[in-house]
Write an enzyme that holds these catalytic residues in place. Structure first.
Site, PDB file in Angstrom:
ATOM      1  N   CYS A 137       5.271  -6.139   1.662  1.00 49.12           N
ATOM      2  CA  CYS A 137       5.669  -4.730   1.625  1.00 49.12           C
ATOM      3  C   CYS A 137       5.002  -3.948   2.769  1.00 49.12           C
ATOM      4  O   CYS A 137       5.370  -4.136   3.926  1.00 49.12           O
ATOM      5  CB  CYS A 137       5.368  -4.130   0.250  1.00 49.12           C
ATOM      6  SG  CYS A 137       6.189  -2.560  -0.009  1.00 49.12           S
ATOM      7  N   TYR A 138       3.991  -3.130   2.482  1.00 45.51           N
ATOM      8  CA  TYR A 138       3.285  -2.439   3.566  1.00 45.51           C
ATOM      9  C   TYR A 138       2.768  -3.459   4.588  1.00 45.51           C
ATOM     10  O   TYR A 138       2.797  -3.203   5.796  1.00 45.51           O
ATOM     11  CB  TYR A 138       2.120  -1.648   2.976  1.00 45.51           C
ATOM     12  CG  TYR A 138       1.358  -0.793   3.968  1.00 45.51           C
ATOM     13  CD1 TYR A 138       1.836   0.447   4.359  1.00 45.51           C
ATOM     14  CD2 TYR A 138       0.140  -1.231   4.501  1.00 45.51           C
ATOM     15  CE1 TYR A 138       1.128   1.237   5.254  1.00 45.51           C
ATOM     16  CE2 TYR A 138      -0.574  -0.442   5.399  1.00 45.51           C
ATOM     17  CZ  TYR A 138      -0.070   0.796   5.772  1.00 45.51           C
ATOM     18  OH  TYR A 138      -0.764   1.576   6.659  1.00 45.51           O
TER      19      TYR A 138
ATOM     20  N   LYS B 248      -8.591 -10.568 -18.694  1.00 44.48           N
ATOM     21  CA  LYS B 248      -9.269 -11.051 -19.901  1.00 44.48           C
ATOM     22  C   LYS B 248      -9.130 -12.563 -20.098  1.00 44.48           C
ATOM     23  O   LYS B 248     -10.091 -13.233 -20.475  1.00 44.48           O
ATOM     24  CB  LYS B 248      -8.727 -10.317 -21.124  1.00 44.48           C
ATOM     25  CG  LYS B 248      -9.535 -10.569 -22.349  1.00 44.48           C
ATOM     26  CD  LYS B 248      -9.536  -9.355 -23.258  1.00 44.48           C
ATOM     27  CE  LYS B 248     -10.689  -9.402 -24.218  1.00 44.48           C
ATOM     28  NZ  LYS B 248     -11.529  -8.218 -24.152  1.00 44.48           N
TER      29      LYS B 248
ATOM     30  N   GLY C 296       0.838  -1.201   0.000  1.00 38.66           N
ATOM     31  CA  GLY C 296       0.000   0.000   0.000  1.00 38.66           C
ATOM     32  C   GLY C 296       0.867   1.241   0.000  1.00 38.66           C
ATOM     33  O   GLY C 296       2.066   1.166   0.295  1.00 38.66           O
TER      34      GLY C 296
ATOM     35  N   HIS D 183       7.842  -7.659  -3.737  1.00 34.96           N
ATOM     36  CA  HIS D 183       6.522  -8.018  -4.264  1.00 34.96           C
ATOM     37  C   HIS D 183       6.579  -9.357  -4.999  1.00 34.96           C
ATOM     38  O   HIS D 183       6.934  -9.395  -6.181  1.00 34.96           O
ATOM     39  CB  HIS D 183       6.015  -6.927  -5.209  1.00 34.96           C
ATOM     40  CG  HIS D 183       5.589  -5.686  -4.502  1.00 34.96           C
ATOM     41  ND1 HIS D 183       4.331  -5.518  -3.975  1.00 34.96           N
ATOM     42  CD2 HIS D 183       6.275  -4.559  -4.195  1.00 34.96           C
ATOM     43  CE1 HIS D 183       4.246  -4.334  -3.389  1.00 34.96           C
ATOM     44  NE2 HIS D 183       5.421  -3.735  -3.500  1.00 34.96           N
TER      45      HIS D 183
ATOM     46  N   SER E 282     -22.251  -6.299 -26.735  1.00 32.43           N
ATOM     47  CA  SER E 282     -21.571  -5.795 -27.927  1.00 32.43           C
ATOM     48  C   SER E 282     -21.201  -6.927 -28.874  1.00 32.43           C
ATOM     49  O   SER E 282     -20.842  -6.685 -30.015  1.00 32.43           O
ATOM     50  CB  SER E 282     -20.299  -5.057 -27.517  1.00 32.43           C
ATOM     51  OG  SER E 282     -19.336  -5.998 -27.061  1.00 32.43           O
ATOM     52  N   GLY E 283     -21.265  -8.169 -28.376  1.00 30.84           N
ATOM     53  CA  GLY E 283     -20.809  -9.292 -29.196  1.00 30.84           C
ATOM     54  C   GLY E 283     -19.357  -9.631 -28.904  1.00 30.84           C
ATOM     55  O   GLY E 283     -18.853 -10.644 -29.352  1.00 30.84           O
ATOM     56  N   GLY E 284     -18.666  -8.768 -28.156  1.00 36.11           N
ATOM     57  CA  GLY E 284     -17.303  -9.067 -27.725  1.00 36.11           C
ATOM     58  C   GLY E 284     -17.327 -10.119 -26.624  1.00 36.11           C
ATOM     59  O   GLY E 284     -18.380 -10.450 -26.078  1.00 36.11           O
ATOM     60  N   VAL E 285     -16.144 -10.626 -26.291  1.00 38.47           N
ATOM     61  CA  VAL E 285     -16.106 -11.767 -25.372  1.00 38.47           C
ATOM     62  C   VAL E 285     -16.557 -11.371 -23.955  1.00 38.47           C
ATOM     63  O   VAL E 285     -17.240 -12.134 -23.278  1.00 38.47           O
ATOM     64  CB  VAL E 285     -14.708 -12.437 -25.371  1.00 38.47           C
ATOM     65  CG1 VAL E 285     -13.639 -11.525 -24.857  1.00 38.47           C
ATOM     66  CG2 VAL E 285     -14.732 -13.731 -24.582  1.00 38.47           C
ATOM     67  N   ASP E 286     -16.256 -10.158 -23.509  1.00 41.60           N
ATOM     68  CA  ASP E 286     -16.599  -9.786 -22.136  1.00 41.60           C
ATOM     69  C   ASP E 286     -18.111  -9.689 -21.935  1.00 41.60           C
ATOM     70  O   ASP E 286     -18.676 -10.290 -21.025  1.00 41.60           O
ATOM     71  CB  ASP E 286     -15.948  -8.451 -21.747  1.00 41.60           C
ATOM     72  CG  ASP E 286     -14.452  -8.480 -21.955  1.00 41.60           C
ATOM     73  OD1 ASP E 286     -13.881  -9.585 -21.913  1.00 41.60           O
ATOM     74  OD2 ASP E 286     -13.859  -7.411 -22.174  1.00 41.60           O
ATOM     75  N   SER E 287     -18.763  -8.918 -22.800  1.00 42.87           N
ATOM     76  CA  SER E 287     -20.203  -8.752 -22.596  1.00 42.87           C
ATOM     77  C   SER E 287     -20.955 -10.043 -22.935  1.00 42.87           C
ATOM     78  O   SER E 287     -21.981 -10.335 -22.323  1.00 42.87           O
ATOM     79  CB  SER E 287     -20.746  -7.561 -23.386  1.00 42.87           C
ATOM     80  OG  SER E 287     -20.614  -7.761 -24.762  1.00 42.87           O
ATOM     81  N   SER E 288     -20.430 -10.826 -23.871  1.00 39.55           N
ATOM     82  CA  SER E 288     -21.106 -12.088 -24.192  1.00 39.55           C
ATOM     83  C   SER E 288     -21.030 -13.051 -23.008  1.00 39.55           C
ATOM     84  O   SER E 288     -22.008 -13.704 -22.644  1.00 39.55           O
ATOM     85  CB  SER E 288     -20.454 -12.756 -25.403  1.00 39.55           C
ATOM     86  OG  SER E 288     -20.576 -11.941 -26.532  1.00 39.55           O
TER      87      SER E 288
ATOM     88  N   GLU F 102       4.239 -10.973  -6.141  1.00 41.53           N
ATOM     89  CA  GLU F 102       3.145 -11.091  -7.124  1.00 41.53           C
ATOM     90  C   GLU F 102       3.479 -10.536  -8.506  1.00 41.53           C
ATOM     91  O   GLU F 102       2.780 -10.813  -9.469  1.00 41.53           O
ATOM     92  CB  GLU F 102       1.879 -10.408  -6.579  1.00 41.53           C
ATOM     93  CG  GLU F 102       1.944  -8.888  -6.447  1.00 41.53           C
ATOM     94  CD  GLU F 102       2.558  -8.401  -5.129  1.00 41.53           C
ATOM     95  OE1 GLU F 102       3.390  -9.123  -4.539  1.00 41.53           O
ATOM     96  OE2 GLU F 102       2.234  -7.275  -4.707  1.00 41.53           O
TER      97      GLU F 102
END
Ligand code: XMP
Length: 512
Positions: free
Chosen positions: A80-81, A368, A53, A166, A220-226, A168
């Site tokens: 870290c923090y 994604k 942080g 870190h 929209s037909g994109g992968v996220d909204s589908s 990660e």
């Protein structure tokens, strides 16, 4: 399933901790550091990780370690923090470091189960201005760098660990292994997490948030909204109403394809053909920013109108679902409860505050490729899962100069040939994005003894991992030759094809 609770103290890397653990098969959950004990216990924590942080632990008002963390009696790792919090809370001393340590550092480690099977020396990524000067009673150092004697610490019982670097981030060697060692060797958890579990968790969250309410969703037909539409349908059935706004600026056959794909999945889509409205808004406009603005405003008008209409038809609709992904989330820390009123600055489409919907954003902590996995788990057809990204303003930013229905048609035809051939030559999946761009110039050619004076298109294909930087794809000459011949031969109105060999930077992927 036991979880690893990751408490967010505001580092820009926090989400990556969760990501790395899930990749290793552990069920990690991200919660704000201010979360109540009751909520935290609902996740059945088997270990707690305190994130990094931006604050200094000794400053007034700096976030502190919640008391309940210790009363859970599970192993704790501070990063870290988080390490400084452990030291500060348990009676050690933290102060400004003589040299701030940023970037790569060489870590020397002792033989400890946190570093099981790792070399004794490797590179880690540091980002801190404070450091631990004195350890609390019962703690000792298990790793150091030239600037940080306490680069990793633990207590004698082995229930509390801290690392100054870190683990990660990708620049830390063996970072995922260190996180996994903590969770398995120290906390004794099993790697039983799968993407199917994530789907179940997301479905539960949606059900909890929405109750028996109704949700609209911009598809929209994109992968996220589908994927979002599929997930919501699985969670709440027909109480989700996906709205597909056909802007007239889509790729060839796109709206028909989206509709039939969803009908095959048993999901009805509310289709709105608003192409005339978009063309009207774009009439005479050539400036790229002005195009984007007008498209944005028109989209909002259309969506608002449809939402109002649907409310009349279906009764009150309280929620709006969006496929916001983690990289879209501007804020670096987790805020508030599960539902917030929509904010214009934060969502991609810019849907206005006055709509007053509560947002449902199940993917806001995902990347994604995780969404793609969920899509597969939910049965989204593979061609939709792997589809190249497509910009919100659609073909309008690929038609330089004025956007008219005729020019859209011309571009759609050329673009469809390019994409069809990429698939046929098995090249489609090897590029991040590929498309045709219609130029506002005409050039002279000769066809069948006739002089032609027609449009030029540019083919663009790039390789990239995130769209932030990109290189032009080295597509085979024979392939380009074939595509060029087909376009000029089949698309009346185009007599010249060029290939874009500009990387990003200095270019952008889109031409506008
Ligand atoms: P640029 O052209 O900035 O594009 O290199 C990077 C990535 O973002 C996509 N892009 C957009 N996506 N709305 C979107 O949803 C937009 O206005 C937009 N502009 C660019 C682009 O297709 C590429 O994948």
């Amino acid at each position: 399933m036991k979880s690893v609770l990751v408490l967010d103290f505001g580092s820009q890397y926090t989400r990556l901790i969760v990501r790395r653990l899930r990749d290793k098969g552990y069920y990690a959950v991200l919660l704000p550091h201010s979360v109540s004990e009751d909520v935290a216990r609902e996740y059945d924590p088997g270990a707690v990780i305190l994130s990094g942080g931006p604050n200094s632990v000794y400053e007034e008002g700096a976030p502190q370690m919640p008391e309940w963390v210790l009363s859970l009696s599970v192993p704790v790792l501070g990063i870290c923090y988080g390490l400084q919090l452990i030291a500060h809370t348990l009676g050690g001393q933290v102060q400004k470091a003589p040299h701030r340590e940023y970037g790569r550092a060489r870590l020397h480690v002792d033989n400890d189960r946190l570093f099981e099977g790792l070399p004794r020396e490797f590179d880690v990524w540091m980002s801190h201005g404070d450091r631990v000067e004195r350890l609390p009673e019962g703690f000792f150092s298990i790793a150091h760098t030239s600037d940080a004697p306490y680069a990793a610490i633990r207590n004698t019982e082995g229930t509390m660990y801290g690392v100054q670097f870190h683990p990660e981030v990708a620049h830390t060697q063996y970072g995922s292994e260190i996180l996994a060692d903590f969770v398995s060797n120290v906390a004794g958890l099993q790697p039983t997490w799968k993407v199917d579990n994530l789907v179940d968790v997301l479905i539960d969250e949606v059900r909890q948030q929405v109750g028996d309410g109704k949700v609209i969703l911009g598809l929209s037909g994109g992968v996220d909204s589908s994927t979002l539409a599929l997930l919501l349908h699985k969670a709440i059935g027909d109480r989700v109403i996906p709205i597909f706004v056909d802007t007239g600026l889509m790729r060839k056959n796109e709206s028909a394809e989206v509709r039939s794909a969803f009908e095959n999945l048993g999901i009805h889509i509310h289709m709105v053909d608003a192409s005339e409205e978009f063309f009207r808004a774009l009439k005479g406009v050539t400036d790229p920013e002005e195009k984007r603005k007008r498209i944005g405003h028109t989209f909002i008008d259309v969506f608002t109108r449809e939402a109002e209409r649907l409310k009349k038809e279906h009764g009150d609709i309280e929620f709006l679902a969006q496929g916001t992904l983690y990289p879209d989330v501007i804020e670096s820390s987790v805020h508030g409860g599960p539902s917030r009123t929509i904010k214009t600055h934060h969502n991609v489409g810019g849907l206005p505050e006055k709509l007053g919907f509560k947002l449902v954003e199940p993917f806001r902590y995902l990347f994604k490729d995780e969404v793609r996995e969920i899509a597969r788990a939910l049965g989204l057809p593979e061609y939709l899962v792997k589809r190249h990204p497509f910009p919100g303003p659609g073909l309008a930013v690929r038609i330089l100069g004025e956007v008219t229905p005729e020019r859209v048609k011309l571009l759609q035809e050329a673009d469809a040939i390019f994409i069809e051939e990429l698939k046929r030559w098995n090249l489609y999946d090897s590029v991040w994005q590929a498309f045709a761009v219609l130029l506002p110039v005409q050039s002279v050619g000769v066809m069948g003894d006739e002089r032609t004076y027609e449009n030029a298109v540019v083919l663009r294909a790039v390789v990239s991992t995130d769209g932030m930087t990109a290189d032009w794809a080295r597509l085979p000459y024979d392939f380009l030759d074939h595509v060029s011949r087909r376009i000029v031969g089949e698309v009346r109105g185009i007599n010249r094809v060029a290939y874009d060999i500009t990387s990003k930077p200095p270019g952008t992927i889109e031409w506008e």
